[in-house]
Design a protein around this motif. Structure first.
Motif, short mmCIF file in Angstrom:
data_model
loop_
_atom_site.label_atom_id
_atom_site.label_comp_id
_atom_site.label_asym_id
_atom_site.label_seq_id
_atom_site.Cartn_x
_atom_site.Cartn_y
_atom_site.Cartn_z
N GLU A 1 17.32 19.78 60.67
CA GLU A 1 15.76 18.65 59.48
C GLU A 1 15.60 19.79 58.17
N GLU B 1 14.38 25.81 75.90
CA GLU B 1 14.32 25.00 74.88
C GLU B 1 13.74 25.44 73.35
N SER B 2 13.93 27.19 73.10
CA SER B 2 13.81 27.37 71.91
C SER B 2 14.69 27.22 71.52
N SER B 3 16.31 27.79 72.18
CA SER B 3 17.08 27.31 70.62
C SER B 3 17.40 25.42 70.90
N ARG B 4 16.72 24.77 71.40
CA ARG B 4 16.91 23.41 70.91
C ARG B 4 16.04 22.76 70.02
N GLU B 5 14.85 23.79 70.07
CA GLU B 5 14.06 23.51 68.84
C GLU B 5 14.40 24.32 67.87
N LEU B 6 15.39 25.55 67.51
CA LEU B 6 15.37 26.49 66.39
C LEU B 6 16.73 25.40 65.58
N ARG B 7 17.41 24.80 66.40
CA ARG B 7 18.88 23.87 65.80
C ARG B 7 18.16 22.73 65.48
N LEU B 8 16.84 21.97 66.13
CA LEU B 8 16.71 20.55 65.53
C LEU B 8 16.20 20.77 64.56
N LYS B 9 15.23 21.82 64.22
CA LYS B 9 14.78 22.39 62.77
C LYS B 9 15.20 22.95 61.62
#
Length: 126
Positions: free
Chosen positions: A95, A84-92
């Motif tokens: 953006e 989850e942390s990896s996915r959130e960082l990539r989306l951030k």
């Protein structure tokens, strides 16, 4: 399938377009397994935690299945689970890149001769 090279798995999981690119990424230290750099011939095992740096972003994935055959993307996504942390960082990061394009738009055409000379001078050439 008990033995599978990590470069072959990275290729089959579609992190890299060719196996030679996956091999090169391992050699350059862009792939970590359980926080240790790996060589391309290292065997990957189910449950390994991989950190992969590609031009599309940084991934932190857990290996769920082993496969040496490259198939459709839907099958490749079943080989791993991204944290989850990896996915959130990539989306951030995505953006931020999109927001940055609003402030510095791409030039409309090719640079003129004067512009090219300024670019070369800025980069430290001539």
């Amino acid at each position: 399938m008990a033995n599978l090279r990590i470069d072959k798995w990275l290729w089959a999981a579609r992190f890299f377009k060719t196996r030679s690119l996956a091999t090169r990424a391992c050699e350059l230290g862009r792939v970590l397994s359980n926080n240790q750099t790996v060589k391309p011939a290292r065997e990957v095992r189910v449950g390994d935690l991989l950190q992969i740096r590609t031009e599309s972003g940084d991934f932190q994935v857990e290996v769920l299945l082993l496969s040496g055959a490259r198939g459709p993307a839907s099958v490749a996504q079943t080989l791993y689970r991204e944290t989850e942390s990896s996915r959130e960082l990539r989306l951030k990061m995505r953006e931020e890149r999109r927001a940055g394009m609003n402030f510095s738009p791409a030039p409309q055409g090719r640079p003129s001769k004067r512009d090219r000379r300024r670019i070369i001078q800025f980069r430290g050439g001539r």
